[in-house]
Design an enzyme around this catalytic site. Structure first.
Site, PDB file in Angstrom:
ATOM      1  N   ARG A 160      57.240 -22.428  52.543  1.00 26.29           N
ATOM      2  CA  ARG A 160      55.918 -21.861  52.737  1.00 26.29           C
ATOM      3  C   ARG A 160      55.573 -21.819  54.226  1.00 26.29           C
ATOM      4  NH1 ARG A 160      54.250 -21.094  47.770  1.00 26.29           N
ATOM      5  NH2 ARG A 160      54.934 -22.569  46.178  1.00 26.29           N
ATOM      6  N   ILE A 210      53.451 -22.128  57.488  1.00 31.55           N
ATOM      7  CA  ILE A 210      52.408 -23.104  57.832  1.00 31.55           C
ATOM      8  C   ILE A 210      51.097 -22.418  58.242  1.00 31.55           C
ATOM      9  CG2 ILE A 210      54.014 -24.947  58.453  1.00 31.55           C
ATOM     10  CD1 ILE A 210      53.400 -24.267  61.416  1.00 31.55           C
ATOM     11  N   ASN A 242      60.238  -9.041  61.172  1.00 29.84           N
ATOM     12  CA  ASN A 242      59.859  -8.634  62.519  1.00 29.84           C
ATOM     13  C   ASN A 242      61.083  -8.765  63.427  1.00 29.84           C
ATOM     14  OD1 ASN A 242      57.104  -8.410  61.726  1.00 29.84           O
ATOM     15  ND2 ASN A 242      56.882 -10.607  61.957  1.00 29.84           N
ATOM     16  N   GLU A 290      58.172 -14.151  66.384  1.00 29.50           N
ATOM     17  CA  GLU A 290      57.761 -15.332  67.137  1.00 29.50           C
ATOM     18  C   GLU A 290      58.864 -16.379  67.222  1.00 29.50           C
ATOM     19  OE1 GLU A 290      54.069 -16.779  65.539  1.00 29.50           O
ATOM     20  OE2 GLU A 290      53.077 -14.858  65.834  1.00 29.50           O
ATOM     21  N   VAL A 291      59.636 -16.536  66.158  1.00 25.65           N
ATOM     22  CA  VAL A 291      60.757 -17.480  66.148  1.00 25.65           C
ATOM     23  C   VAL A 291      62.042 -16.658  66.103  1.00 25.65           C
ATOM     24  CG1 VAL A 291      61.892 -19.377  64.925  1.00 25.65           C
ATOM     25  CG2 VAL A 291      59.386 -19.248  64.966  1.00 25.65           C
ATOM     26  N   HIS A 328      64.076 -14.127  59.835  1.00 26.42           N
ATOM     27  CA  HIS A 328      63.323 -14.613  58.689  1.00 26.42           C
ATOM     28  C   HIS A 328      62.633 -13.453  57.986  1.00 26.42           C
ATOM     29  CE1 HIS A 328      60.789 -15.049  62.289  1.00 26.42           C
ATOM     30  NE2 HIS A 328      59.714 -14.913  61.519  1.00 26.42           N
ATOM     31  N   HIS A 359      59.658 -12.413  55.532  1.00 28.95           N
ATOM     32  CA  HIS A 359      58.359 -12.835  55.017  1.00 28.95           C
ATOM     33  C   HIS A 359      58.177 -12.271  53.612  1.00 28.95           C
ATOM     34  CE1 HIS A 359      56.450 -14.029  58.941  1.00 28.95           C
ATOM     35  NE2 HIS A 359      57.395 -13.225  59.409  1.00 28.95           N
TER      36      HIS A 359
END
Length: 114
Positions: free
Chosen positions: A28, A30, A86, A94-95, A99, A101
């Site tokens: 999940r 954060i 992204n 951002e990271v 990943h 989503h």
């Protein structure tokens, strides 16, 4: 130095993990942007979509199937959900660890707002 997602995958940081196997980990977000907001990450580091190699095809497909299964488990599959990746700064990444989503549980609105 390991990024935050690597640390979650390796059990070095706590996270609300909803699925993990030898290829991917799902947990999940954060700072959720929807009632259900889960990130699905490959256990191996792939920094961006642009860094996906041809031999990663099965892994990327597995990520999507895991997202589908989680959507069903979370009860959001019937009404619909959004899958989003992204890529780099202009894409909102951002990271720098690929990943996916999974977001849903509410109407998600338009893809891009001006």
């Amino acid at each position: 130095m390991a990024n935050i997602f690597e640390k979650i995958v390796n059990g070095e940081l706590d996270a609300d993990i909803v699925f993990q196997d030898d290829r991917v980990t799902a947990f999940r977000d954060i700072a959720p942007k929807a009632r259900v907001h889960v990130l699905i990450v490959p256990n191996q580091v792939i920094e961006t979509v642009d860094d996906i190699a041809d031999e990663d095809e099965a892994l990327i497909g597995h990520m999507v199937l895991v997202a589908r299964d989680i959507a069903r488990q979370e009860g959001i599959a019937e009404d619909g959900y959004r899958l989003m990746i992204n890529c780099r700064e202009h894409g909102g990444q951002e990271v720098y660890h690929l990943h996916l989503h999974l977001m849903g549980g509410q109407h998600m609105g338009p893809m891009v707002c001006r």
